[in-house]
Design an enzyme around this catalytic site. Structure first.
Site, PDB file in Angstrom:
ATOM      1  N   HIS A 224       0.876  -1.186   0.000  1.00 46.74           N
ATOM      2  CA  HIS A 224       0.000   0.000   0.000  1.00 46.74           C
ATOM      3  C   HIS A 224       0.906   1.227   0.000  1.00 46.74           C
ATOM      4  CE1 HIS A 224      -3.830  -2.158   1.193  1.00 46.74           C
ATOM      5  NE2 HIS A 224      -2.900  -3.081   1.418  1.00 46.74           N
TER       6      HIS A 224
ATOM      7  N   GLU B 299      -9.134 -12.172   4.834  1.00 46.59           N
ATOM      8  CA  GLU B 299      -8.040 -11.783   5.737  1.00 46.59           C
ATOM      9  C   GLU B 299      -8.596 -11.682   7.151  1.00 46.59           C
ATOM     10  OE1 GLU B 299      -6.296  -7.925   5.182  1.00 46.59           O
ATOM     11  OE2 GLU B 299      -4.501  -8.422   6.319  1.00 46.59           O
TER      12      GLU B 299
ATOM     13  N   ASP C 149       3.109  -5.703   1.870  1.00 43.50           N
ATOM     14  CA  ASP C 149       1.847  -5.172   2.387  1.00 43.50           C
ATOM     15  C   ASP C 149       2.005  -3.772   2.970  1.00 43.50           C
ATOM     16  OD1 ASP C 149      -0.855  -5.134   2.783  1.00 43.50           O
ATOM     17  OD2 ASP C 149      -0.922  -6.686   4.316  1.00 43.50           O
TER      18      ASP C 149
HETATM   19 FE   FE2 Z   1      -3.223  -5.174   2.024  1.00 46.45          FE
END
Ligand code: FE2
Length: 404
Positions: free
Chosen positions: A57, A210, A306
Site C-alpha cells: 500500500h 483476511e 503489504d
Molecule cells: Fe493489504
C-alpha cells in the site's frame, strides 16, 4: 556490456551474458569481450530476475511519523488511525512518502510492484500515485489497484469513487468481501467487482478472507467467478488467511476449484503474522495461508510486503527476502530444495501474478536486461547469509551496487 561467470537461477555452472541496447542478446559459456565492451565480473555469483512485490500500500507506507503510533499493534487500531489520517491527504506528501518506499525497493532489487490505493474517502492518493507511476516508469514498474478499503456496499460514494478510479487509469479492481456488512454483501461485492473489471478490461485483486474466521469462504466464490467468466490468469486473491483455519476436507475441495480457476494467491507473511491470531489465547494461530500445500497442488503463490512503517506494520525495509523468509518459516518450507527454489515465489510467480507478458520478464535472449546479481552462487546461500544484492541491472544499466 558483458557479464562474466554468473549462475543463472541456481545453475550448477557459470555462464556469460552479453547485453546490447538494454536487451539480453547472448548467453553462453566463455564469451569473449568485444573491443571496447564493458566487462562486469560475476565471480560465480547468482543471477535472478528482478524481485516482484505483489501487494503493498504505497499510499500508507512511511506515514507512521504523521499518523502517530498504533499502540496495540492490531488491525483495528491501524484502520482507525489510518481512517483519520486519510481525510487530509496532500498529493505531494503522498508522492514524497511513496518515493521513499520506492527507493528502498530499488536498493533491494525490486523492479515490479502492485500497490493497492484506498479510494474509499477520495481519489487524492490515487491521482498522486498515477502521476508518480509515470514519472518512475523507466526505473520501476507499478500497477495500481483501486482499493475500496471500507467495502463497496457501505456507501454509494465508495462505488462512485471506485468506478471513477478505474476510469482514471487504475490497472486493477480491488475489494474486501470479508469486510462487507454481511456474508451476502460479501458475495454480491465479488460479482459486482468482477463485472466492473470486465467492463473496463482490468485485472482483479481482492483482499480476500483476511480474518481468522474459518467460516470466511469468499475465496471459493472469487475462484468460481474467475472460472465462469473466463478471466483465467487475471484474478488474484490476497491474504486468504482464513485458509489457515479451514478443515482439511474443505481445503481439498477448495484446491480443486482454485486450480480450475487459474487464480493467483498472494501471501503477506510479515504483516499477517502480526495482525492475525489476535483473538486467540493459546495455542495462537499464525495467520498465514497454506503456501506449501497450494504450491504442491500447482496453484501459484507470490508474496507482498503489504505495509512499511505505517499504522498497520511499524517495521519493513522493502526487502522481499525478509518477507519470503518469514513465510518459509511459518509454512515449514525449510527443506533444502524448498529454500533454494523459493526465489520463484518472489520473482517469476510474482511476474505471472502481475500478468507481465512472458517476453518482458525472465532471463533469456531477446528479453530486457533486468536482473539482480548476488555474491553467493545459490539462493540457499543468499538466504542463509542474509545477503544483499551486489548489482541490480535495469534495461541493461547497473542501477544499484551494494557494499559486500
Ligand atoms: Fe493489504
Amino acid at each position: 556490456m558483458l557479464i562474466k561467470n554468473i549462475r543463472i537461477e541456481n545453475a550448477d555452472i557459470g555462464s556469460d551474458v552479453r547485453i546490447q541496447k538494454g536487451m539480453i542478446c547472448e548467453i553462453d559459456e566463455n564469451l569473449t569481450a568485444l573491443e571496447g565492451e564493458e566487462v562486469l565480473e560475476g565471480e560465480g555469483g547468482l543471477l535472478l530476475p528482478p524481485f516482484v512485490d505483489c501487494h503493498v500500500h504505497l499510499d500508507t507506507c512511511f506515514s507512521l511519523d504523521a499518523t502517530g503510533p498504533n499502540l496495540s499493534g492490531t488491525l483495528f487500531e491501524g484502520i482507525r488511525v489510518w481512517s483519520e489520517y486519510r481525510k487530509h491527504l496532500d498529493p505531494e506528501e503522498v508522492k514524497e512518502r511513496a518515493r521513499r518506499t520506492l527507493k528502498l525497493y530499488q536498493e533491494k532489487g525490486v523492479q515490479y510492484i502492485r500497490s493497492h490505493v484506498d479510494i474509499s474517502h477520495d481519489l487524492t492518493a490515487l491521482r498522486a500515485l498515477l502521476e508518480l507511476k509515470e514519472e518512475v516508469a523507466d526505473e520501476i514498474e507499478i500497477q495500481l489497484v483501486a482499493f475500496p478499503q471500507d467495502g463497496v456496499f457501505t456507501s454509494q460514494k465508495v462505488r462512485e469513487n471506485l468506478e471513477e478510479a478505474v476510469r482514471m487509469g487504475a490497472d486493477v479492481v480491488g475489494g474486501i468481501p470479508h469486510f462487507e456488512l454481511t456474508r451476502e454483501h460479501g458475495e454480491r461485492s465479488i460479482h459486482y467487482l468482477m463485472e466492473l473489471a470486465q467492463k473496463y478490461d482490468k485485472l482483479v485483486d481482492l483482499h480476500c478472507d483476511e480474518i481468522d474466521d474459518e467460516q470466511s469462504r469468499f475465496l471459493e466464490v472469487l475462484a468460481a467467478c474467475a472460472y465462469e467468466t473466463g478471466m483465467k490468469g487475471k484474478v488474484s486473491a490476497s491474504h486468504t488467511t482464513a485458509m489457515h483455519s479451514y478443515n482439511n476436507a474443505y481445503c481439498d475441495k477448495l484446491f480443486r476449484v482454485l486450480k480450475m480457476s487459474g487464480i493467483h494467491i498472494i501471501a503477506n507473511p510479515l504483516v499477517n503474522v502480526n495482525l492475525q491470531g489476535r483473538f486467540d489465547t493459546y495455542p495462537k494461530r499464525r495467520g498465514i495461508t497454506r503456501i506449501k500445500e497450494l504450491l504442491e497442488h500447482g496453484i501459484p503463490v507470490s508474496m507482498g510486503h503489504d505495509d512499511i512503517y505505517d499504522p498497520f506494520y511499524p517495521l519493513g525495509n522493502g526487502d522481499m527476502k525478509e518477507v519470503l523468509v518469514m513465510g518459509l518459516h511459518l509454512c515449514h518450507m525449510m527443506g533444502y530444495h524448498e529454500l533454494n527454489d523459493s526465489y520463484r515465489i518472489i520473482t517469476r510467480y510474482g511476474a505471472d501474478t502481475l500478468n507481465i507478458a512472458p517476453e518482458r520478464y525472465g532471463i533469456s535472449v531477446g528479453k530486457p536486461a533486468n536482473f539482480n546479481i548476488f555474491k553467493s552462487g545459490s539462493f540457499f546461500q543468499v538466504l542463509r547469509s542474509r545477503e544483499g544484492i551486489r548489482y541490480s541491472v535495469r534495461n541493461g544499466k547497473v542501477r544499484e551496487r551494494e557494499e559486500r
